[in-house]
Design a protein around this motif. Structure first.
Motif, PDB file in Angstrom:
ATOM      1  N   PRO A 294      -0.230   6.055  -9.560  1.00  0.00           N
ATOM      2  CA  PRO A 294       0.720   4.947  -9.405  1.00  0.00           C
ATOM      3  C   PRO A 294       0.262   3.718 -10.182  1.00  0.00           C
ATOM      4  O   PRO A 294      -0.934   3.504 -10.394  1.00  0.00           O
ATOM      5  CB  PRO A 294       0.709   4.682  -7.895  1.00  0.00           C
ATOM      6  N   LEU A 295       1.222   2.914 -10.618  1.00  0.00           N
ATOM      7  CA  LEU A 295       0.865   1.657 -11.271  1.00  0.00           C
ATOM      8  C   LEU A 295       0.217   0.729 -10.246  1.00  0.00           C
ATOM      9  O   LEU A 295       0.648   0.659  -9.094  1.00  0.00           O
ATOM     10  CB  LEU A 295       2.114   0.995 -11.854  1.00  0.00           C
ATOM     11  N   PRO A 296      -0.811   0.004 -10.645  1.00  0.00           N
ATOM     12  CA  PRO A 296      -1.467  -0.905  -9.700  1.00  0.00           C
ATOM     13  C   PRO A 296      -0.501  -1.973  -9.186  1.00  0.00           C
ATOM     14  O   PRO A 296       0.196  -2.611  -9.978  1.00  0.00           O
ATOM     15  CB  PRO A 296      -2.588  -1.539 -10.527  1.00  0.00           C
ATOM     16  N   PRO A 297      -0.425  -2.167  -7.877  1.00  0.00           N
ATOM     17  CA  PRO A 297       0.438  -3.227  -7.350  1.00  0.00           C
ATOM     18  C   PRO A 297      -0.132  -4.609  -7.649  1.00  0.00           C
ATOM     19  O   PRO A 297      -1.336  -4.758  -7.915  1.00  0.00           O
ATOM     20  CB  PRO A 297       0.451  -2.950  -5.844  1.00  0.00           C
ATOM     21  N   LYS A 298       0.740  -5.598  -7.580  1.00  0.00           N
ATOM     22  CA  LYS A 298       0.327  -6.991  -7.758  1.00  0.00           C
ATOM     23  C   LYS A 298       0.419  -7.705  -6.419  1.00  0.00           C
ATOM     24  O   LYS A 298       1.447  -7.655  -5.729  1.00  0.00           O
ATOM     25  CB  LYS A 298       1.203  -7.701  -8.786  1.00  0.00           C
ATOM     26  N   VAL A 299      -0.662  -8.382  -6.060  1.00  0.00           N
ATOM     27  CA  VAL A 299      -0.773  -9.092  -4.794  1.00  0.00           C
ATOM     28  C   VAL A 299      -0.815 -10.587  -5.086  1.00  0.00           C
ATOM     29  O   VAL A 299      -1.655 -11.040  -5.871  1.00  0.00           O
ATOM     30  CB  VAL A 299      -2.059  -8.660  -4.037  1.00  0.00           C
ATOM     31  N   VAL A 300       0.079 -11.332  -4.495  1.00  0.00           N
ATOM     32  CA  VAL A 300       0.116 -12.785  -4.673  1.00  0.00           C
ATOM     33  C   VAL A 300      -0.737 -13.424  -3.586  1.00  0.00           C
ATOM     34  O   VAL A 300      -0.522 -13.193  -2.390  1.00  0.00           O
ATOM     35  CB  VAL A 300       1.560 -13.315  -4.592  1.00  0.00           C
ATOM     36  N   ILE A 301      -1.715 -14.210  -3.996  1.00  0.00           N
ATOM     37  CA  ILE A 301      -2.647 -14.853  -3.069  1.00  0.00           C
ATOM     38  C   ILE A 301      -2.215 -16.287  -2.805  1.00  0.00           C
ATOM     39  O   ILE A 301      -1.895 -17.032  -3.726  1.00  0.00           O
ATOM     40  CB  ILE A 301      -4.085 -14.854  -3.630  1.00  0.00           C
TER      41      ILE A 301
END
Length: 456
Positions: free
Chosen positions: A432-439
């Protein structure tokens, strides 16, 4: 086994307190466990600060300007949302990018459509919504005029993109003869088009050629006004560098790098690397550009633009994303080689897109160890990916870690938001494509997170 640190090539990233707080928070191991694979974390507050710095640079130079975020540099919705909230624009080059930007709150008149040989659907939508279009060919100009005449709702807003005289083999822009023809067609098109000015796409990061070409575009604006065209703005595109490391580290690295510190004796020519240190970077590069005197001129670029009543448009991507995120991998295995280790992580080099340019992303990654033991020397290691390809290496260079990397540790590649995260991503091996996490740390002692809202 630890080795001597003498003359070992390193490239330490510049300090970033926001990233350091995330590394120290304990959040990253939890997210690695939750996702079961690599992921990116985003720090959109850095985007806000970088955008504000560009506005301050324009104001300090007394130049009227407008900043578009080059969306191709990162697909995350978070940065488009921040641009919209700040009243900035977005540079798009596809129908999907245009729709996504509108869907995340960017005003249509704050969009600029770039790229070569644009989809007719993009051109029609741009005219319907009043977005600005950088015209790259006579055929594209004719299509825009037709779309404006057919829709009969508003004129097509255009910039005529100029082929750089310094780069005559560029595939972008109109030649001198094509430009003259384009201006003539725009004059004859009357109210169907509104020629707001000119633009260029210039490769490289040198300031003098950019200042020279910008001054040339200012002259083109003055000539176009005589023919009845609006012509009161120019776009200089992006190409404003980011500094990842200090001058001494970069100079030392270039002076001492050779095949020895690379896995399998890999070599890279020095000129293949991105300039990881620049004396002027980001908004500072814009300030230096505006203070540059174009060749053969008595004034600096800022004065030329002011005197001509020209608004400066720019489309930074990487420079708005400086320190706005990082990429996290989990170490799955470690092999001992002759004097160094070979690490395998749970992702691929397609998440560090510098490999696309037959180069390498050089800033040293952080090792987050499960074992809090004290640092005990230097442990060189190269980083390979979770595929069956010999060439799939995240880092060919043998990085000198302060402790031995072990399975389960995390590797955090710093400052990857600009182009590295997703410009070359692929679900190879059905990974899977790496998810993006908003901090988000605002008002909270510990960082909070959410998944990015990119439309998929």
């Amino acid at each position: 086994m630890a080795v001597s640190s003498a003359a070992w090539p390193t490239l330490p990233v510049l300090p970033d307190p926001a990233t350091a707080r995330v590394l120290e928070s304990g959040l990253l191991p939890e997210l690695a466990y939750a996702f079961g694979g690599p992921f990116h974390f985003l720090l959109p507050d850095a985007f806000d600060a970088n955008l504000a710095a560009f506005h301050q640079a324009l104001e300090a130079a007394g130049v009227d300007g407008f900043v578009y975020f080059a969306k191709k540099a990162n697909k995350a919705a978070a940065f488009v949302e921040r641009a919209a909230a700040a009243g900035a624009g977005v540079d798009v080059a596809s129908l999907a990018e245009l729709r996504e930007s509108l869907g995340h709150g960017v005003r249509a008149e704050h969009l600029v459509v770039t790229g070569p040989a644009k989809d007719p659907a993009v051109l029609r939508l741009a005219v319907q919504h009043g977005a600005l279009v950088a015209v790259d060919s006579l055929g594209e100009l004719d299509a825009l005029i037709t779309a404006a005449l057919t829709g009969r709702t508003r004129p097509a807003r255009i910039l005529l993109r100029v082929l750089p005289p310094q780069q005559p083999h560029s595939r972008f822009g109109l030649s001198e003869d094509e430009l003259a023809t384009a201006v003539e067609r725009c004059v004859h098109a009357g109210d169907a088009v509104r020629v707001e000015g000119f633009s260029f796409h210039l490769s490289g990061y040198a300031l003098q050629p950019r200042a020279d070409l910008a001054a040339h575009l200012a002259d083109l604006c003055l000539k176009a006004r005589v023919q009845g065209l609006q012509a009161d703005r120019i776009s200089i595109g992006g190409g404003l560098p980011v500094t990842y490391t200090d001058a001494g580290s970069w100079s030392t690295f270039l002076a001492h790098q050779h095949s020895g510190p690379y896995h399998a004796g890999k070599t890279f020519p020095a000129d293949a690397f991105y300039p990881y240190h620049s004396p002027n970077s980001g908004a500072g590069s814009l300030s230096a550009l505006l203070a540059t005197r174009p060749d053969g001129r008595d004034q600096d670029l800022a004065a030329i633009l002011r005197d001509a009543g020209i608004t400066l448009l720019l489309e930074p991507g990487r420079a708005l994303l400086d320190k706005a995120g990082a990429t996290v991998f989990t170490i799955r295995g470690v092999k001992d080689r002759d004097g160094y280790q070979l690490i395998t992580v749970d992702g691929t080099s397609l998440s560090l897109s510098e490999q696309w340019f037959n180069s390498e992303y050089l800033p040293d990654p952080h090792l987050l160890s499960q074992d809090p033991a004290a640092e005990d020397g230097l442990h060189p290691a190269s980083v390979g990916a979770a595929t069956c390809l010999e060439s799939d290496m995240l880092t060919w260079r043998k990085i000198g870690f302060p402790r031995r990397p072990r399975a389960g540790d995390l590797l955090v590649y710093p400052n990857t938001a600009g182009y590295q995260m997703d410009s070359n991503e692929s679900p190879f091996h059905d990974l899977p494509l790496p998810p993006k996490v908003v901090i988000d740390r605002t008002g909270h002692p510990r960082p909070r997170w959410r998944l990015d809202r990119h439309f998929t």
